[in-house]
Scaffold this active site. Structure first.
Site, PDB file in Angstrom:
ATOM      1  N   CYS A  27      -5.744 -17.223  31.619  1.00 51.92           N
ATOM      2  CA  CYS A  27      -4.657 -17.907  32.301  1.00 51.92           C
ATOM      3  C   CYS A  27      -3.373 -17.909  31.476  1.00 51.92           C
ATOM      4  CB  CYS A  27      -5.024 -19.370  32.561  1.00 51.92           C
ATOM      5  SG  CYS A  27      -6.515 -19.571  33.521  1.00 51.92           S
ATOM      6  N   GLY A  54      -2.997 -13.788  34.299  1.00 53.49           N
ATOM      7  CA  GLY A  54      -3.852 -14.223  35.389  1.00 53.49           C
ATOM      8  C   GLY A  54      -3.236 -13.839  36.714  1.00 53.49           C
ATOM      9  N   ASN A 128      -5.445 -23.123  29.900  1.00 52.69           N
ATOM     10  CA  ASN A 128      -5.786 -21.757  29.484  1.00 52.69           C
ATOM     11  C   ASN A 128      -6.888 -21.857  28.444  1.00 52.69           C
ATOM     12  OD1 ASN A 128      -4.117 -19.218  27.437  1.00 52.69           O
ATOM     13  ND2 ASN A 128      -5.912 -19.052  28.724  1.00 52.69           N
ATOM     14  N   GLY A 129      -8.026 -21.222  28.710  1.00 55.58           N
ATOM     15  CA  GLY A 129      -9.128 -21.251  27.759  1.00 55.58           C
ATOM     16  C   GLY A 129     -10.440 -21.485  28.466  1.00 55.58           C
ATOM     17  N   TYR A 267      -4.304  -6.991  22.747  1.00 57.60           N
ATOM     18  CA  TYR A 267      -4.135  -6.622  24.155  1.00 57.60           C
ATOM     19  C   TYR A 267      -3.520  -7.682  25.058  1.00 57.60           C
ATOM     20  CZ  TYR A 267      -5.660  -5.554  28.942  1.00 57.60           C
ATOM     21  OH  TYR A 267      -5.702  -5.345  30.291  1.00 57.60           O
TER      22      TYR A 267
END
Ligand code: SF4
Length: 486
Positions: A27, A54, A128-129, A267
């Protein structure tokens, strides 16, 4: 405002067409606090800069100081928001989210920001996570709530909503002590904006100045997009509080060592994002130089898989003295469709996404630089594509070590069964993808290219050793390293 209804529309395909064999981050999050301004529009553009993190769903929640309104839907930002929808989100305080699901299915119910009611009022949370103790946390929720909370983010939001003592800052501090795993979170109440990061700092989060106000975002590129000025990264275990008194912060002491995800360098994050004072483009360029030193090969040209491996391919070319050329053109819009390709189009595989530049490849011995191999199917198709375009030899070079373990911290890297490097040796993988040679960057070379010490990173998907305090929660899930010949 109450959370959205529980209807469950069809599950979206989480993999953009032509990208089924890739590593996906979970995310992107952002938040803006700017009294006197309407922030829905800059939040939208900040999320646009985070769309790569995302692509399944997105949402924005905005408060005008009295009401917290939210709009979220499945799809890409451009498919979800219109001028009218943004106009219907008035207010000076926002949080936004773009989602790729790693827990909880890909349905609008799990889209974020999540809205919850607490004794302090409504709040909106964007995460996020990935937590690794979700089931243990669920036990603290009332039965009916526990049954409804599908994702780890929802469990966290409901835990926070259920606390009945202290102010929001204190409640967040309590939740941070209980949650184990990766969480970079932005949270809005009607009058305050919070940003907080797990004690390991697995996923990124930074803070910037937005005019006279403040902004939080997963990556600095989102700040730049809306003219905000990067101030600093949010520290592991830190809570940022932004309100009418300005910005302040506090730290949660857990004794944990930082363990930033090294894949953000390889990345996930955009190459123009700045971590620890340097653009990630430069780290990727150095990864390319390092793999050229570690895995040299007689060849004519160097190409990269666009766009993620371009910087590394240029680095490889500069270090080796071989010319860098463009060998693959990428259809940059294919990842933006949610029209599923039918079976015959799906069989086209990477052709939906890449097309070879025959004139640059014919008769050449090619070094193909990429960031990683997950299942191997994409790389095999790319090698075949280059050969069909006339490449005489194809030598694959990767800017990370073999991925032999899954990620449990907010990244979809596939399971042990699907990870090719978890099951085969490097020579066997080379044969499977039909390359003339295959070379991975070493752990040492990768860490050196980041310019940061080894001890700051999580490298669990390469080593099978996850950050201390998290690894212990993964008992039974992590496979012991096997004797695979490198
Ligand atoms: S396991 Fe790999 S992808 Fe997951 S957080 Fe650690 S380094 Fe990143």
């Amino acid at each position: 405002m109450s959370a959205q209804g529980r209807a469950r529309p069809p599950v979206y395909s989480p993999k953009p067409a032509g990208s089924e064999d890739a590593v996906y981050d979970a995310c992107g999050v952002c938040g803006i606090y700017a009294p006197g301004e309407n922030v829905a529009r800059p939040t939208y553009f900040a999320l646009y800069a985070l769309q790569h993190r995302g692509q399944e769903s997105a949402g924005i929640a905005v408060s005008d100081g009295a009401d917290l309104r939210c709009h979220k839907q499945m799809g890409l930002l451009s498919q979800i928001f219109t001028e009218q929808i943004l106009a219907d989100l008035p207010g000076y305080l926002s949080v936004g989210h773009t989602r790729y699901s790693t827990t909880g299915s890909s349905v609008v119910y799990n889209a974020q920001p999540l809205l919850a009611e607490s004794s302090l009022g409504t709040f909106a949370l964007a995460h996020n996570g990935n937590l690794v103790n979700t089931e243990a946390l669920r036990a603290f929720l009332p039965g009916e709530v526990a049954g409804r909370a599908e994702s780890d983010s929802d469990v966290m939001a409901q835990l926070l909503a259920g606390l009945d003592h202290g102010n929001m800052e204190q409640r967040i501090a309590e939740i941070m002590q209980r949650c184990i795993g990766a969480f970079s979170i932005v949270l809005a109440t009607e009058r305050q904006l919070f940003g907080f990061r797990d004690p390991w700092g697995v996923r990124p989060l930074c803070v910037g100045r937005y005019g006279e106000g403040w902004m939080l975002a997963s990556e600095s590129c989102a700040l730049n997009t809306v003219g905000a000025e990067f101030v600093r990264e949010v520290s592991p275990g830190e809570i940022i509080i932004i309100d009418e008194h300005g910005m302040r912060s506090r730290r949660i002491e857990t004794g944990r060592q930082p363990a930033h995800c090294i894949f953000e360098y390889i990345y996930f994050s955009r190459p123009d994002t700045v971590y620890a004072g340097q653009e990630l483009y430069l780290a990727r360029y150095r990864m390319g130089r390092a793999i050229a030193r570690e895995q040299p090969v007689e060849a004519d040209v160097v190409i990269g898989v666009p766009d993620s491996a371009t910087a590394a391919a240029i680095g490889y070319a500069d270090e080796s003295g071989l010319p860098y050329i463009e060998g693959l053109m990428k259809n940059r819009y294919i990842g933006r469709t949610f029209i599923s390709p039918d079976q015959s189009l799906r069989a086209q595989g990477v052709k939906l996404k890449f097309n070879p530049l025959v004139a640059n490849l014919r008769g050449k011995r090619v070094v193909l630089v990429d960031d990683s191999i997950v299942r191997g199917t994409t790389t095999r198709q790319l090698v075949a594509m280059l050969r069909k375009a006339g490449a005489r030899e194809v030598h694959v070079r990767l800017t990370c070590p073999p991925m032999r373990h899954p990620c449990f911290l907010g990244v979809d890297t596939a399971t042990y069964e699907q990870l090719i490097a978890a099951n085969f040796s490097v020579p066997e993988i080379c044969k499977a993808i039909d390359a003339d040679s295959l070379g991975y960057l070493s752990e040492e070379g990768l860490v050196a290219a980041t310019g940061r010490p080894r001890g700051e990173f999580c490298m669990g998907c390469f080593t099978g050793r996850y950050p201390e305090g998290i690894h212990e929660q993964l008992a039974g899930k992590v496979r012991e390293p096997q004797a695979i010949t490198s």
